[in-house]
Every structure is written in C-alpha cells, then in structure tokens.
Motif scaffolding. Structure first.
Motif, mmCIF file in Angstrom:
data_model
loop_
_atom_site.group_PDB
_atom_site.id
_atom_site.type_symbol
_atom_site.label_atom_id
_atom_site.label_comp_id
_atom_site.label_asym_id
_atom_site.label_seq_id
_atom_site.Cartn_x
_atom_site.Cartn_y
_atom_site.Cartn_z
ATOM 1 N N ALA A 93 0.898 -1.101 0.054
ATOM 2 C CA ALA A 93 -0.028 0.075 0.010
ATOM 3 C C ALA A 93 0.846 1.245 0.080
ATOM 4 N N ILE A 94 2.241 1.238 -0.107
ATOM 5 C CA ILE A 94 3.039 2.119 0.240
ATOM 6 C C ILE A 94 3.807 2.374 -1.365
ATOM 7 N N GLY A 95 3.604 3.507 -1.916
ATOM 8 C CA GLY A 95 4.472 3.950 -3.106
ATOM 9 C C GLY A 95 3.578 3.764 -4.403
ATOM 10 N N THR A 96 4.283 4.065 -5.606
ATOM 11 C CA THR A 96 3.424 3.835 -6.628
ATOM 12 C C THR A 96 3.606 2.442 -7.009
ATOM 13 N N GLU A 97 2.955 1.897 -8.074
ATOM 14 C CA GLU A 97 2.897 0.588 -8.815
ATOM 15 C C GLU A 97 4.322 0.206 -8.830
#
Length: 350
Positions: free
Chosen positions: A306-310
C-alpha cells in the motif's frame, strides 16, 4: 561495473574462501510456506497485503523451480481481538492480545514443520510475528542461531518503548537476560528461548539509545551500516556467522526485514531509513547463509504494497523475492566471479 570490481568493493573474497570450507552437501528440499497477513504490530495498514502480493507475483512457482517440495499452509487466519492499548510500565503497549495470539498460532505451525524436518518460510506481515516464528522454531530445534537483518534492533521492552508498537519489541521477548523485563499480556505462552550469544544483527542504522544499551549490556553481536562501509559486507557476514555458528553446524534462523535495504531497493516498507544495504549486499548475505547449508527457517517481513507507486511496489516485490530465492539456493550474479583457492594449511591448523 564488472563482477570482479563488485566483489572487491563489497570485500567478499576472503569470506567466500572461508564459507566454502563450511558448506556441507546436505540440501533441504522440503519447505513449509506460511503467509501471515498481519499489521497489528505497527500503525501503517497495508503490510498485511504483503503475502498475497508476493504470491501474485509468482513466489510459489519460483521456489518450486529451485527443486523444493512445498507444503503450503496458505494464509494464517488472524483472530479478531479488539484491544487497542494496554498500560505497562507507564507505557501504552498497542494491540498486545492480538499480536500475541497471532504469534502463538504461528509458533505452533512452525514447530510442527520443524519437527517434520522442513525448512520454514514465513512471509509477513510486520516484524512482530517473529516472536512466533523464532519461538516455534527454537522450541523444537536444539542450538539455534538467529541472524537478524534489519535497520532496527527491535529489542525494546514495555519499559523502554516510546511508540508502544510491538514490531519494535520482538527480540526482547525471545532473549534471556533482558534487564527489568516485564511480561506482556497476550504472550503468556512465550518465554525467552535464546541466549545473547545466539544472535547477531546486520544492517543496523536506526537504533534508539535504550536499545543500544540493552544490546551492549547483553553483549549481542551487532554490525551497523557504518561497519559494513568500513570493512565490507564480506568481512561482516563472516564475523556474524562466526558469532552464531562458529563450527558451521548450527541450524540458522534468518529474520529478514526488507527495510534493512536502502529505500531505493525496497521503497514499499513502513519504516524506511536512508543509507541501507545495497541490493548486492543484501543478496550476498542471503547467498553466504545459503552456502553454509545450515539454513533452517526464514522470516521475510515488512513489505507493504500500500506504500508507493505501482512501480515501487513491483520493484520491492521483485527484490524481496530475489532475496528469498537466493536464501533458498538460487545462484546470483555474484557467483560468476572466480573463487580464490582454499588455503589448506590454514584450514588444517584451524
């Protein structure tokens, strides 16, 4: 950069020579895989999604390609226990009943797998689950050594913790001799199972003063990023293994927090700290442990999709799986460098 230059930069050659002598031919091919989708040991949601994301990216098939027969437990069912805070030592410890229940269930499954002679791979979830994985392993495995790869010490007690988050406290419940230790509700099933000499840290760089004091008082081997920058990862992993596995014959439990790596390598984690292990250094730790032939259990924790870009999530998943595969025996690009010859005269006099 060519591989020989990488080897020199990391300071690997002397260690590769020593570790090759320690290897034995028996290779574990039965693996117990369990996911622990749990985030209650810390405040950031999403880390409970880590096991599913690694499976989605092909973790099981990648392990099978290494020749393992997998006993796949699936995902541990997390009990729904409503407890937000518990006052201990004038501190509010968060979610102890839930965290304790999860670790107790995990310890039971790890103990069963260890009794069956299987190498255990626990995928988290936050690092509080290591109370269960390590305790379960140690409860049925004699003379266990623990390698804790992490940016943090995770040795706070209910008396020293500032946050009350249990992912910063697992080792305090596992090590004998913790000063002024007060039992935490939810962990009545657990008792200290390792001596300070059984443990070594690698990758430390965000250590609280009270944790350092505990570590120094107990004499736990600890190696920081500064130590690695000074001496090279080769010398440091050699020192760590000599501390916890001096004769090369003890079972080793590796508890690997992905925040030990620099955030550019594993950005999707809840407590990133700049200046961490390079990917090559993280890989080399895994490779050398694998080459000892003593690996008995692995935790891989704190991957938070859930943390950061894909792109960052995918990069973190890819590098996390790379570490797992190399711990389980996959060859890395570092193997392409020629090994120096073993000095038999030193080996015979050792």
């Amino acid at each position: 950069m060519t591989v020989p230059i990488v080897i020199r930069r990391l300071g690997l050659r002397s260690t590769m020579k020593k570790i090759v002598r320690l290897c034995h031919s028996t290779k574990q091919k039965e693996l117990f895989l369990i996911g622990v989708p749990f985030s209650g040991g810390q405040p950031r949601k999403g880390v409970e999604e880590g096991p599913a994301r690694l499976r989605k990216q092909g973790l099981v098939s990648k392990i099978e390609k290494l020749g393992y027969r997998i006993s796949d437990y699936g995902e541990l069912q997390v009990p729904d226990i409503k407890n937000q805070y518990y006052s201990l030592s004038n501190t509010l410890v968060k979610n102890p009943l839930e965290c304790g229940a999860v670790s107790e269930k995990l310890s039971q499954e790890i103990a069963k797998a260890s009794l069956e002679g299987k190498l255990s791979l626990t995928i988290g979830g936050d690092h509080s689950i290591a109370v269960g994985s390590v305790y379960g392993h140690a409860s049925v495995t004699k003379d266990l050594g623990l390698l804790w790869v992490d940016a943090h010490m995770d040795i706070n007690t209910s008396a020293t913790t500032k946050s009350g988050n249990l992912h910063g406290m697992p080792l305090s419940m596992l090590i004998k001799g913790i000063p002024e230790f007060q039992a935490i509700p939810g962990y009545e099933w657990c008792s200290p199972c390792l001596s300070p000499k059984d443990i070594a840290y690698i990758g430390l760089r965000d250590v609280e003063p009270q944790e350092r004091e505990i570590c120094e008082q107990l004499g736990i081997a600890s190696y920081t990023i500064d130590d690695i920058d000074k001496d090279g990862i080769g010398e440091i992993i050699e020192k760590a293994l000599e501390k916890i596995n001096p004769n090369g014959d003890r079972p080793i439990h590796v508890s690997y927090d992905i925040d030990s790596l620099d955030p550019k390598e594993t950005p999707s984690t809840g407590t990133p700290v700049r200046g961490g292990l390079t990917l090559d250094e993280g890989i080399y730790i895994a490779q050398i442990v694998a080459q000892t032939g003593c690996l008995s259990a692995v935790d891989m924790v704190e991957f938070n999709p859930a943390i950061g870009t894909e792109e960052e999530v995918t990069r973190t998943a890819k590098n996390t799986m790379k570490l797992i595969q190399i711990l389980l025996g996959k060859k890395s690009h570092l193997d392409k460098a020629p090994l120096p010859p073993v000095d038999d005269s030193k080996a015979s006099s050792a």
